[in-house]
Design a protein around this motif. Structure first.
Motif, PDB file in Angstrom:
ATOM      1  N   ILE A 206       7.873  -7.363  -3.471  1.00 47.09           N
ATOM      2  CA  ILE A 206       6.872  -6.303  -3.302  1.00 47.09           C
ATOM      3  C   ILE A 206       7.097  -5.191  -4.314  1.00 47.09           C
ATOM      4  CG2 ILE A 206       6.012  -4.529  -1.723  1.00 47.09           C
ATOM      5  CD1 ILE A 206       6.831  -6.420   0.584  1.00 47.09           C
ATOM      6  N   ILE A 207       8.341  -4.764  -4.459  1.00 51.19           N
ATOM      7  CA  ILE A 207       8.655  -3.678  -5.386  1.00 51.19           C
ATOM      8  C   ILE A 207       8.311  -4.063  -6.820  1.00 51.19           C
ATOM      9  CG2 ILE A 207      10.564  -2.338  -6.370  1.00 51.19           C
ATOM     10  CD1 ILE A 207      11.836  -2.358  -3.571  1.00 51.19           C
TER      11      ILE A 207
ATOM     12  N   ALA B 164       7.226   3.893  -9.395  1.00 48.03           N
ATOM     13  CA  ALA B 164       7.745   3.615  -8.052  1.00 48.03           C
ATOM     14  C   ALA B 164       8.772   2.499  -8.076  1.00 48.03           C
ATOM     15  CB  ALA B 164       6.604   3.242  -7.114  1.00 48.03           C
ATOM     16  N   ARG B 165       8.598   1.541  -8.989  1.00 45.66           N
ATOM     17  CA  ARG B 165       9.450   0.361  -9.020  1.00 45.66           C
ATOM     18  C   ARG B 165      10.914   0.714  -9.301  1.00 45.66           C
ATOM     19  NH1 ARG B 165       6.493  -2.296 -12.346  1.00 45.66           N
ATOM     20  NH2 ARG B 165       7.678  -2.016 -14.276  1.00 45.66           N
TER      21      ARG B 165
ATOM     22  N   HIS C 121       0.822  -1.204   0.000  1.00 45.98           N
ATOM     23  CA  HIS C 121       0.000   0.000   0.000  1.00 45.98           C
ATOM     24  C   HIS C 121       0.859   1.259   0.000  1.00 45.98           C
ATOM     25  CE1 HIS C 121      -3.731  -2.216   1.853  1.00 45.98           C
ATOM     26  NE2 HIS C 121      -3.500  -2.546   0.600  1.00 45.98           N
ATOM     27  N   ALA C 122       1.926   1.260   0.816  1.00 43.62           N
ATOM     28  CA  ALA C 122       2.795   2.434   0.902  1.00 43.62           C
ATOM     29  C   ALA C 122       3.458   2.732  -0.435  1.00 43.62           C
ATOM     30  CB  ALA C 122       3.851   2.218   1.988  1.00 43.62           C
ATOM     31  N   GLY C 123       3.892   1.680  -1.141  1.00 44.65           N
ATOM     32  CA  GLY C 123       4.558   1.875  -2.420  1.00 44.65           C
ATOM     33  C   GLY C 123       3.663   2.495  -3.471  1.00 44.65           C
ATOM     34  N   ARG C 124       2.357   2.315  -3.343  1.00 45.04           N
ATOM     35  CA  ARG C 124       1.407   2.888  -4.297  1.00 45.04           C
ATOM     36  C   ARG C 124       0.856   4.235  -3.842  1.00 45.04           C
ATOM     37  NH1 ARG C 124      -0.395  -1.027  -7.967  1.00 45.04           N
ATOM     38  NH2 ARG C 124       0.441  -3.109  -7.496  1.00 45.04           N
ATOM     39  N   CYS C 125       1.023   4.536  -2.558  1.00 44.54           N
ATOM     40  CA  CYS C 125       0.395   5.730  -1.990  1.00 44.54           C
ATOM     41  C   CYS C 125       1.358   6.883  -1.787  1.00 44.54           C
ATOM     42  CB  CYS C 125      -0.261   5.360  -0.653  1.00 44.54           C
ATOM     43  SG  CYS C 125      -0.822   6.751   0.360  1.00 44.54           S
TER      44      CYS C 125
END
Length: 273
Positions: A140-141, A148-149, A109-113
């Protein structure tokens, strides 16, 4: 004991989390990370999620709730109630029965937010605390959008605070050579960050300054480094997270003088590998 389907809340249950469960949501992203003991940069809003099957009839867009904040495992005051930041998972039901999601889902969630640097703070904290392996983090990444990746692929597990991660990423984003956790010349301790040959950045990880012994130890570290010929800049938590625009201008002014290129003046200042 009160019932909050599918849980029962005892009188000892954390009231901030119970309040969210009553709304049919669970803490995630920054708020869930705080419960797990990860470093969490300052934020607005209370980050929560819910499965799609619970969305019908729940109008939460104007709902406010206290942020979930922990220090040393204990709840700390989080100020006024904040608007909910709703994360929308693809799941149709809760993936498990834990009131607080696991670290992997929280980081997804954090990686998308979050902005990339704030997400990096959470990822590097999870690695440093050995909650996730490098393989877990890479998986996850890999599931995140490309924007973000790509930058998050350079997260690392040796950062010892969220302030250190934030400052290191700032230098790296400008193409400045910066190394983490370089040993002192005596080989017994480590510098937080070393820019070039001789500019040491020490990053204060404490939001609340209530330990005189740590304060004294920090100054002793600075004195040792200065005696060996290094230039030391100590940044407080507030300078990094509350007054960053001012701090950034001053760091740029120091960097542009180019003194970091000079090796420590005394021979005993040579770095220990």
């Amino acid at each position: 004991m009160t019932s909050i389907q599918p849980w029962y809340a005892t009188p000892e249950a954390p009231p901030d989390i119970v309040a969210l469960l009553r709304l049919g949501v669970r803490p995630t992203c920054l708020d869930g990370a705080s419960v797990h003991g990860l470093w969490t940069p300052p934020h607005t809003g209370t980050h929560v999620y819910r499965p799609r099957r619970l969305t019908a009839g729940l109008e939460l867009e104007n709902t406010r709730a206290l942020r979930v904040r922990r220090r040393g495992g204990q709840a700390v005051p989080s100020g006024k109630a904040q608007p909910l930041v709703l994360h929308g998972p693809e799941l149709r039901a809760w993936p498990d029965l834990d009131p607080v999601p696991d670290v992997q889902l929280i980081l997804e969630h954090a990686g998308r937010c979050l902005p990339v640097v704030k997400a990096a703070v959470l990822f590097e904290s999870a690695m440093h605390r050995e909650m996730l392996s490098r393989r877990d983090v890479d998986r996850i990444i890999a599931s995140l959008p490309q924007c973000a990746r790509r930058p998050l692929a350079r997260v690392r597990g040796d950062a010892e605070s969220g302030t250190e991660t934030t400052v290191r990423w700032w230098f790296e984003s400008r193409g400045v050579a910066v190394r983490s956790q370089v040993r002192f010349p005596d080989g017994r301790r480590r510098m937080d960050l070393l820019v070039g040959e001789s500019w040491v950045i020490e990053c204060d990880s404490r939001e609340f300054h209530d330990d005189p012994r740590s304060y004294d130890e920090d100054r002793e570290r600075d004195l040792h480094l200065t005696s060996w010929g290094y230039t030391v800049t100590r940044l407080s938590w507030e300078q990094v997270f509350r007054r960053w625009s001012q701090t950034e201008r001053m760091l740029l002014a120091i960097y542009r003088r180019g003194e970091y290129r000079k090796r420590p003046r005394r021979g005993e200042g040579a770095l220990v590998a």
